[in-house]
Motif scaffolding. Structure first.
Motif, PDB file in Angstrom:
ATOM      1  N   UNK A   1       0.857  -1.185   0.000  1.00 30.46           N
ATOM      2  CA  UNK A   1       0.000   0.000   0.000  1.00 30.46           C
ATOM      3  C   UNK A   1       0.896   1.239   0.000  1.00 30.46           C
TER       4      UNK A   1
ATOM      5  N   UNK B   1       2.121   2.508  -2.817  1.00 30.89           N
ATOM      6  CA  UNK B   1       3.151   2.325  -3.844  1.00 30.89           C
ATOM      7  C   UNK B   1       3.265   3.578  -4.722  1.00 30.89           C
ATOM      8  N   UNK B   2       2.119   4.237  -4.970  1.00 34.76           N
ATOM      9  CA  UNK B   2       2.144   5.387  -5.883  1.00 34.76           C
ATOM     10  C   UNK B   2       3.114   6.467  -5.411  1.00 34.76           C
TER      11      UNK B   2
ATOM     12  N   UNK C   1       5.466   6.013  -3.260  1.00 32.33           N
ATOM     13  CA  UNK C   1       6.756   5.333  -3.114  1.00 32.33           C
ATOM     14  C   UNK C   1       7.539   5.419  -4.419  1.00 32.33           C
TER      15      UNK C   1
END
Lengths: 234, 208
Positions: free
Chosen positions: A26, A28-29, A31
């Motif tokens: 969760x 990831x965007x 990240x």
């Protein structure tokens, strides 16, 4: 003592063992999107930590006080219209998703307004990331984890209290910050490297993320190890 | 102004490959990585996202003239959250085991960037038909992307495909492929592969 130990394990698990980014995928965007420079990564990480703690506090309060069957606030209000046993049986847990996303969106809005008004220097550091956080899966995921430990637990004694929920929210955010800062550090070095053309950009970031995830898998089992060491029982 | 916007057919085709939500726009990566350790889970997730995307796009397109600019994101998320609740209940009722496997990733569809992005880019500006075509195209693109990652991971990780044995018994299961690192690496390598095919295609176009 038992309680503190429980808090310690929840924190450790959220921050390192089951890291939100590298174990549950969760958030990831940001990240991948906001991990170009260490400074920006720290800003994003602190914003997420802050909002996650606030959001977990809100969702814990709303779930325990209003949504679950027999919650004090909802049964008090319903007590004006219904007999007591019917009022205590009102179950509004189906509304959890809508209520959570609404509380996240509004808390982000309020935090942004408050910080801009009273802490302009802080706003400069992480203010720009705040609107992005509404759609950050990590925040909703933290709220949902707290929910799954309140709604549907077989023994009501085992339902999480506010302290456990806040530990999960805060240290989940810390884990996110650790992951994104490490990633930003690697990517700053990566800019100097001669990466094959097709791998440039997201592809190499994902592969580095894979290696990081492998490194974090080294923490697996640390929690049960600590449990054995402290309590002496498997 | 309307003339510049793509037609329904264009929207539909764009979603599948040229503007694939996963490989080209890098949206919705959370389910892309989390539920692709098996083809079945991945397809269920793609179907759930598709249903929510279609419903949300249609509703947003119907109310597009009532939207206030500063409140639109909140309206989008609340619309999506409603449909996700419906999908979540339906899954829990008819596919209980699958809904247990997918766990928190079903409610996380609410914050899936693909849906919010499509509501913002397409549904809040164009008519219902275009929005629906766009939703279907994007869902097919998302499903294809998920299927490609899940196929690689499941075959290498367990030697099966959608539960059926496809590799010989002597196949050593690459456990790492089913674990989180395998997700990152497979997706990273597939992105590189797509980039490579794209660069070859562009080169041959320039020559021809």
């Amino acid at each position: 003592m038992d309680y503190l130990f429980d808090i310690l394990l929840i924190s450790l698990s959220a921050a390192l063992i089951n890291n939100f980014v590298l174990y549950y995928f969760v958030g990831i965007c940001p990240f991948i999107g906001v991990s170009r420079q260490v400074g920006m990564a720290v800003g994003m990480g602190s914003a997420v930590t802050f909002v996650m703690t606030v959001a977990v506090f809100l969702s814990w309060s709303i779930t325990t006080l209003i949504l679950v069957p027999g919650a004090p606030l909802s049964s008090w209000v319903a007590g004006f219209f219904l007999p007591a046993e019917q009022a205590a049986a009102i179950d509004m847990t189906i509304l959890t998703y809508i209520v959570y996303i609404f509380s996240i969106a509004s808390s982000v809005q309020f935090v942004e307004m408050y910080v801009r008004k009273f802490y302009p220097s802080l706003y400069k550091t992480f203010g720009v990331f705040l609107p992005l956080i509404t759609t950050n899966c990590a925040i909703l995921f933290a709220c949902l984890t707290v929910m799954s430990n309140i709604v549907g637990v077989e023994n009501p004694e085992e339902a999480w209290d506010l302290g456990r929920a806040l530990a999960l929210g805060f240290f989940g955010g810390v884990g996110f910050t650790i992951a994104i800062v490490i990633m930003a550090g690697i990517r700053e070095e990566l800019d100097m490297c001669d990466v094959p053309k097709v791998f440039r950009g997201t592809a190499i970031t994902l592969i580095v993320g894979g290696i990081l995830a492998m490194a974090f898998m080294g923490f697996t089992g640390v929690d049960s190890g600590i449990r054995v060491a402290v309590t002496g029982a498997p | 102004m309307m003339a510049n916007l793509p037609t329904p057919m264009e929207r539909f085709v764009q979603g599948i490959l040229p503007e694939n939500p996963v490989y080209r726009q890098f949206l919705g990566l959370c389910p892309t990585l989390a539920v692709t350790n098996g083809l079945k889970q991945a397809m269920t997730m793609a179907l759930a996202v598709g249903v929510v995307l279609l419903c949300a796009n249609t509703i947003v397109s119907l109310i597009r003239n009532l939207l206030k600019p500063h409140l639109r994101i909140v309206v989008f998320t609340l619309t999506i959250a409603t449909f996700v609740t419906v999908v979540d209940r339906v899954l829990a009722a008819y596919m209980y085991q699958m809904s247990k496997t997918l766990g928190p990733y079903i409610p996380l569809i609410i914050v899936n960037c693909i849906i919010i992005c499509r509501c913002e880019v397409c549904a809040s500006r164009q008519s219902v038909g275009t929005a629906a075509a766009d939703a279907i195209g994007q869902s097919i693109g998302f499903g294809l992307a998920l299927a490609s990652i899940a196929t690689v991971r499941e075959i290498l990780g367990t030697g099966t495909l959608a539960g059926f044995q496809v590799m010989p018994d002597s196949w050593p299961a690459w456990v790492v492929m089913v674990l989180p690192p395998g997700a990152f690496m497979t997706f990273g390598l597939l992105v590189a592969l797509v980039n490579w095919i794209d660069s070859i295609r562009r080169k041959s176009e320039r020559r021809g």
